[in-house]
Design a protein around this motif. Structure first.
Motif, mmCIF file in Angstrom:
data_model
loop_
_atom_site.group_PDB
_atom_site.id
_atom_site.type_symbol
_atom_site.label_atom_id
_atom_site.label_comp_id
_atom_site.label_asym_id
_atom_site.label_seq_id
_atom_site.Cartn_x
_atom_site.Cartn_y
_atom_site.Cartn_z
ATOM 1 N N ASP A 101 0.832 -1.206 0.000
ATOM 2 C CA ASP A 101 0.000 0.000 0.000
ATOM 3 C C ASP A 101 0.867 1.258 0.000
ATOM 4 O OD1 ASP A 101 -2.596 -1.077 -0.094
ATOM 5 O OD2 ASP A 101 -2.540 -1.539 2.041
ATOM 6 N N ALA A 102 1.970 1.209 0.746
ATOM 7 C CA ALA A 102 2.880 2.354 0.773
ATOM 8 C C ALA A 102 3.485 2.597 -0.609
ATOM 9 C CB ALA A 102 3.985 2.117 1.802
ATOM 10 N N ALA A 103 3.838 1.514 -1.301
ATOM 11 C CA ALA A 103 4.391 1.646 -2.650
ATOM 12 C C ALA A 103 3.362 2.250 -3.599
ATOM 13 C CB ALA A 103 4.852 0.281 -3.160
ATOM 14 N N ASP A 104 2.116 1.801 -3.486
ATOM 15 C CA ASP A 104 1.052 2.355 -4.331
ATOM 16 C C ASP A 104 0.885 3.849 -4.068
ATOM 17 O OD1 ASP A 104 0.559 -0.105 -5.443
ATOM 18 O OD2 ASP A 104 -1.151 -0.568 -4.154
ATOM 19 N N GLU A 108 1.842 7.747 -6.573
ATOM 20 C CA GLU A 108 0.879 8.799 -6.914
ATOM 21 C C GLU A 108 1.427 10.206 -6.704
ATOM 22 O OE1 GLU A 108 -2.096 7.549 -4.210
ATOM 23 O OE2 GLU A 108 -2.265 5.583 -5.168
ATOM 24 N N VAL A 109 2.671 10.322 -6.228
ATOM 25 C CA VAL A 109 3.250 11.645 -5.988
ATOM 26 C C VAL A 109 4.360 11.908 -7.000
ATOM 27 C CG1 VAL A 109 2.715 11.463 -3.527
ATOM 28 C CG2 VAL A 109 4.992 10.828 -4.334
ATOM 29 N N SER A 110 4.828 13.136 -7.046
ATOM 30 C CA SER A 110 5.902 13.494 -7.972
ATOM 31 C C SER A 110 7.198 12.796 -7.569
ATOM 32 C CB SER A 110 6.113 15.007 -7.966
ATOM 33 O OG SER A 110 6.627 15.428 -6.709
ATOM 34 N N ASP A 111 8.120 12.688 -8.512
ATOM 35 C CA ASP A 111 9.408 12.049 -8.223
ATOM 36 C C ASP A 111 10.134 12.773 -7.093
ATOM 37 O OD1 ASP A 111 8.857 10.298 -10.245
ATOM 38 O OD2 ASP A 111 10.230 11.200 -11.700
ATOM 39 N N GLU A 112 10.072 14.096 -7.116
ATOM 40 C CA GLU A 112 10.756 14.883 -6.088
ATOM 41 C C GLU A 112 10.160 14.623 -4.708
ATOM 42 O OE1 GLU A 112 11.769 19.578 -4.998
ATOM 43 O OE2 GLU A 112 10.667 19.066 -6.830
ATOM 44 N N ILE A 129 9.862 -0.850 0.152
ATOM 45 C CA ILE A 129 8.910 -0.075 -0.648
ATOM 46 C C ILE A 129 9.473 0.197 -2.040
ATOM 47 C CG2 ILE A 129 7.776 2.173 -0.857
ATOM 48 C CD1 ILE A 129 7.636 2.194 2.248
ATOM 49 N N THR A 130 10.747 0.571 -2.092
ATOM 50 C CA THR A 130 11.386 0.863 -3.378
ATOM 51 C C THR A 130 11.413 -0.373 -4.269
ATOM 52 O OG1 THR A 130 12.774 2.560 -2.341
ATOM 53 C CG2 THR A 130 13.485 1.716 -4.482
ATOM 54 N N GLN A 131 11.668 -1.526 -3.669
ATOM 55 C CA GLN A 131 11.669 -2.774 -4.440
ATOM 56 C C GLN A 131 10.296 -3.031 -5.054
ATOM 57 O OE1 GLN A 131 12.275 -6.317 -2.126
ATOM 58 N NE2 GLN A 131 12.585 -7.621 -3.909
ATOM 59 N N LEU A 132 9.242 -2.844 -4.270
ATOM 60 C CA LEU A 132 7.889 -3.073 -4.774
ATOM 61 C C LEU A 132 7.522 -2.080 -5.868
ATOM 62 C CD1 LEU A 132 6.021 -3.844 -1.430
ATOM 63 C CD2 LEU A 132 6.395 -5.423 -3.322
ATOM 64 N N MET A 144 1.756 -7.926 -4.922
ATOM 65 C CA MET A 144 2.087 -8.827 -3.818
ATOM 66 C C MET A 144 2.355 -8.055 -2.535
ATOM 67 S SD MET A 144 5.976 -10.083 -4.616
ATOM 68 C CE MET A 144 7.354 -8.940 -4.728
ATOM 69 N N ASN A 145 2.161 -8.744 -1.431
ATOM 70 C CA ASN A 145 2.452 -8.197 -0.110
ATOM 71 C C ASN A 145 3.656 -8.941 0.450
ATOM 72 O OD1 ASN A 145 2.450 -7.064 2.416
ATOM 73 N ND2 ASN A 145 0.622 -8.132 3.137
ATOM 74 N N THR A 146 4.709 -8.204 0.768
ATOM 75 C CA THR A 146 5.923 -8.846 1.283
ATOM 76 C C THR A 146 5.888 -9.008 2.800
ATOM 77 O OG1 THR A 146 7.016 -6.685 1.432
ATOM 78 C CG2 THR A 146 7.317 -7.938 -0.607
ATOM 79 N N GLU A 147 4.868 -8.464 3.432
ATOM 80 C CA GLU A 147 4.773 -8.521 4.892
ATOM 81 C C GLU A 147 4.034 -9.792 5.293
ATOM 82 O OE1 GLU A 147 2.652 -5.342 7.170
ATOM 83 O OE2 GLU A 147 4.707 -4.763 7.641
ATOM 84 N N VAL A 148 4.747 -10.916 5.264
ATOM 85 C CA VAL A 148 4.142 -12.218 5.531
ATOM 86 C C VAL A 148 4.875 -12.910 6.676
ATOM 87 C CG1 VAL A 148 3.346 -12.519 3.159
ATOM 88 C CG2 VAL A 148 5.619 -13.335 3.808
ATOM 89 N N VAL A 149 4.239 -13.929 7.223
ATOM 90 C CA VAL A 149 4.845 -14.719 8.298
ATOM 91 C C VAL A 149 5.487 -15.956 7.685
ATOM 92 C CG1 VAL A 149 4.406 -16.079 10.370
ATOM 93 C CG2 VAL A 149 3.237 -13.894 10.040
ATOM 94 N N VAL A 150 6.795 -16.087 7.867
ATOM 95 C CA VAL A 150 7.554 -17.219 7.332
ATOM 96 C C VAL A 150 8.065 -18.062 8.497
ATOM 97 C CG1 VAL A 150 9.535 -17.922 5.944
ATOM 98 C CG2 VAL A 150 8.242 -15.861 5.321
ATOM 99 N N LEU A 151 7.816 -19.367 8.427
ATOM 100 C CA LEU A 151 8.200 -20.271 9.511
ATOM 101 C C LEU A 151 9.021 -21.431 8.974
ATOM 102 C CD1 LEU A 151 4.713 -20.537 11.267
ATOM 103 C CD2 LEU A 151 6.644 -19.129 12.023
#
Length: 232
Positions: A101-104, A108-112, A129-132, A144-151
């Motif tokens: 969501d942060a990446a989305d 929506e904002v300018s590059d600057e 965020i930059t990767q997404l 995709m959401n990278t904030e997952v639980v890995v066990l």
């Protein structure tokens, strides 16, 4: 008096009652109203306000409430709002959002403005965020959401539950946990319900022994991903 005349608000010449009521209601929106509203409703109310009022209210909201409201806002409104906030506050709000969501939002904002805001985001979050943002939004990587639980598959059920409790302090409550082997290769997926219903000492790998995994690579078109999800 004509039908049109009857519909005019006595205190607001030229405005029909319904529009005048909406205008009056919008002017009276407070941070407390938004805190107690569902995020989607808070977003709707913010979207009806002038930009300067949006900024004023968002500044007074707890960060978590502000993040939840911005996640629900339309792109055409959210971008300008983020650009008007102080970069430090915008960064704090983004850190409360899920990375996708942060990446989305930053798209929506300018590059600057994006670069300035990212300079104030914690390094680990900024990198994620930059990767997404580097993925095409029409692909699996873009949604995709990278904030997952890995066990680790070698954990027991009770060990896994303890780890999840510790991890979800700064994450959304998960519906699934993803099991990996010693090479960090995905070997299974467990729903939180199945995990909670299993015997405490049982090994996670035994719970997914008969699973057949379906996966896609990051550049697969999102429509194909949706089709696969619908099929399985």
């Amino acid at each position: 008096m004509s039908r049109k005349d009857k519909s005019m608000h006595p205190g607001k010449p030229g405005l029909p009652d319904s529009e005048a009521d909406i205008a009056a209601s919008d002017a009276e929106v407070t941070a407390t109203d938004l805190e107690h509203a569902h995020p989607a409703d808070a977003a709707d109310r913010l979207e009806l306000l002038p930009l300067e009022d949006q900024v004023r209210l968002v500044k007074t909201l707890p960060l978590e409430d502000a993040a939840e409201a911005l996640e629900e806002m339309e792109e055409r409104v959210r971008g300008p709002l983020l650009e008007e906030l102080e970069p430090e506050l915008a960064a704090d709000i983004l850190e409360e959002m899920s990375p996708d969501d942060a990446a989305d939002a930053l798209d929506e904002v300018s590059d600057e403005a994006r670069d300035t805001i990212l300079d104030h985001v914690e390094q680990e979050d900024a990198e994620e965020i930059t990767q997404l943002m580097g993925y095409d939004p029409e692909t699996a990587g873009g949604v995709m959401n990278t904030e997952v639980v890995v066990l680790d598959k070698g954990l027991t059920v009770d060990q896994a539950i303890t780890m999840i409790r510790a991890e979800i302090e700064d994450k959304e409550i998960p519906y699934y946990a993803y099991l990996v082997d010693e090479d960090e290769k995905l070997v299974g997926v467990l729903s939180l319900r199945d995990l909670l219903m299993s015997r405490p000492g049982r090994l996670l790998k035994d719970l997914v022994e008969s699973q057949s995994l379906v996966s896609v690579v990051f550049d697969v078109d999102r429509e194909e991903v949706a089709h696969l999800l619908g099929h399985y």
